[in-house]
Design an enzyme around this catalytic site. Sequence first.
Site, short mmCIF file in Angstrom:
data_model
loop_
_atom_site.label_atom_id
_atom_site.label_comp_id
_atom_site.label_asym_id
_atom_site.label_seq_id
_atom_site.Cartn_x
_atom_site.Cartn_y
_atom_site.Cartn_z
N CYS A 98 45.38 114.70 84.02
CA CYS A 98 44.34 115.72 84.09
C CYS A 98 43.22 115.30 85.01
O CYS A 98 42.53 116.12 85.57
CB CYS A 98 43.79 116.00 82.70
SG CYS A 98 45.10 116.19 81.52
N SER B 214 51.55 120.30 71.72
CA SER B 214 52.02 120.93 72.96
C SER B 214 53.51 120.69 73.13
O SER B 214 54.01 119.62 72.80
CB SER B 214 51.24 120.29 74.11
OG SER B 214 51.67 120.82 75.33
N ASN C 235 45.48 109.76 75.45
CA ASN C 235 46.49 110.00 76.48
C ASN C 235 46.49 108.95 77.59
O ASN C 235 47.50 108.75 78.25
CB ASN C 235 46.31 111.39 77.09
CG ASN C 235 44.86 111.73 77.38
OD1 ASN C 235 43.99 111.66 76.50
ND2 ASN C 235 44.59 112.08 78.62
N GLY D 122 48.60 122.90 74.68
CA GLY D 122 47.71 122.06 73.87
C GLY D 122 46.25 122.39 74.13
O GLY D 122 45.43 122.41 73.20
N1 PLP Z 1 45.20 116.80 74.61
C1 PLP Z 1 45.76 115.65 75.03
C2 PLP Z 1 45.47 114.39 74.29
C3 PLP Z 1 46.61 115.65 76.13
O1 PLP Z 1 47.15 114.50 76.56
C4 PLP Z 1 46.86 116.87 76.82
C5 PLP Z 1 47.70 116.89 78.03
O2 PLP Z 1 47.91 115.92 78.68
C6 PLP Z 1 46.27 118.04 76.32
C7 PLP Z 1 45.44 117.96 75.22
C8 PLP Z 1 46.51 119.36 76.97
O3 PLP Z 1 47.81 119.81 76.71
P1 PLP Z 1 48.47 120.93 77.63
O4 PLP Z 1 48.87 120.25 78.91
O5 PLP Z 1 49.63 121.44 76.86
O6 PLP Z 1 47.41 121.97 77.85
#
Ligand code: PLP
Length: 379
Positions: free
Chosen positions: A325, A199, A151, A71
């Site tokens: 994250c 993702s 998220n 993602g």
């Molecule tokens: N965008 C959002 C809203 C997410 O929650 C996340 C991951 O938690 C990402 C982007 C990033 O995705 P990826 O873990 O596949 O890089």
Amino acid sequence: MKIRYFDHAATTPVRPEVIRAMVPFFENEFGNPSSLYTIGRSSRRAIDDSRDKIAKAINCNRKEIYFTSCGSESDNLIIKGIMLANKQRGKHMITSKIEHPAVLNSCKWLEKNGFDVTYLNVDNTGKISMKELKESIKDDTILISIMYANNEIGTIQQIGEIGKIANENKIIFHTDAVQAVGNVEIDVKAQNIDALSMSGHKIYAPKGVGAAYIKSGIKFEKLIEGGHQEQGQRAGTENVASIVGMGRAINLISNEFNEYNKHLRILRDFYISEIEKKIDIAKLNGDRFDRLPGNANFSFKGIDAEQLLLNLDSYGICTSAGSACTAGSAEPSHVLLSIGLKEEYIQGALRVSFGRNNTIEDVKFLIDKIKLFIEKYKE
Ligand code: PLP
């Protein structure tokens, strides 16, 4: 010890059906999709079949889907790629203060490289205002990038409205739908979405695979130089098995959409009502109604959520204090700060995100353990 997993917003287990679909591409059908012989061609067909399934799930054309590694890469490709390719038309874009770091840091990168970014505020439920959005549009605005669903707090934005405003002003509209795909119904045509990130590992497919939808006709620069893969826009030999897994996962989730959605809502609503009944220091974060079916984020006033998380872990319960994250970072969550929470509520925020294997019994166990911890903590 039995593991009770309530962190599906961080990642999901890979479904057995998905693993079964992937295995042949590690074993007999390992050919490079660019090779012309039979096993190469069969890898190519499998990728295109997966592309079809993903395109169908969001109502776009298969040529508008580009496979990526995650993602985050999709967000980078869309945001940087579109701004770089359209810079002769303008240098301004609009986003919100509660985006994922993959979006926010792409915006910071653009600012360092001479672009101009407006970061919209959100209200105390995490929603942007349509009035502020309209007022932020400039003559040289190229892109609006607003996440579909957050998220951390699960709030779902008014995507159709934003798409309409973008469309009326001839601005490209991107949405980071990493948390939304599989959990809400998405129709990029009806919602005027021009670009979308997703993702694999949030929908019971493996980590390390993602996809970007970019509407035909939108110019974007590639970020990875190399061969001609993905219509020459994303080089690198394709991750065939994971791409197949992602296609299978989205297909399964689309077929079971109503049932899955109902299951998540039952667990979420039970959890929310029980926590509100049993714990007087609990405050629900995010929008009560426009929220992801599997998300519940509560602040327990004055509690250290990291201690609570570790205590729950000792019973085999997995939850999240802040987003995955930002977990481990000393910085308070930018999302909780943006919705106006005070320190004592930010520190005490625990995100629970439900999934297909959770049961009401598991949720009762979770609630009991939270209650026990808080009673002891208060003493
Ligand atoms: N965008 C959002 C809203 C997410 O929650 C996340 C991951 O938690 C990402 C982007 C990033 O995705 P990826 O873990 O596949 O890089």
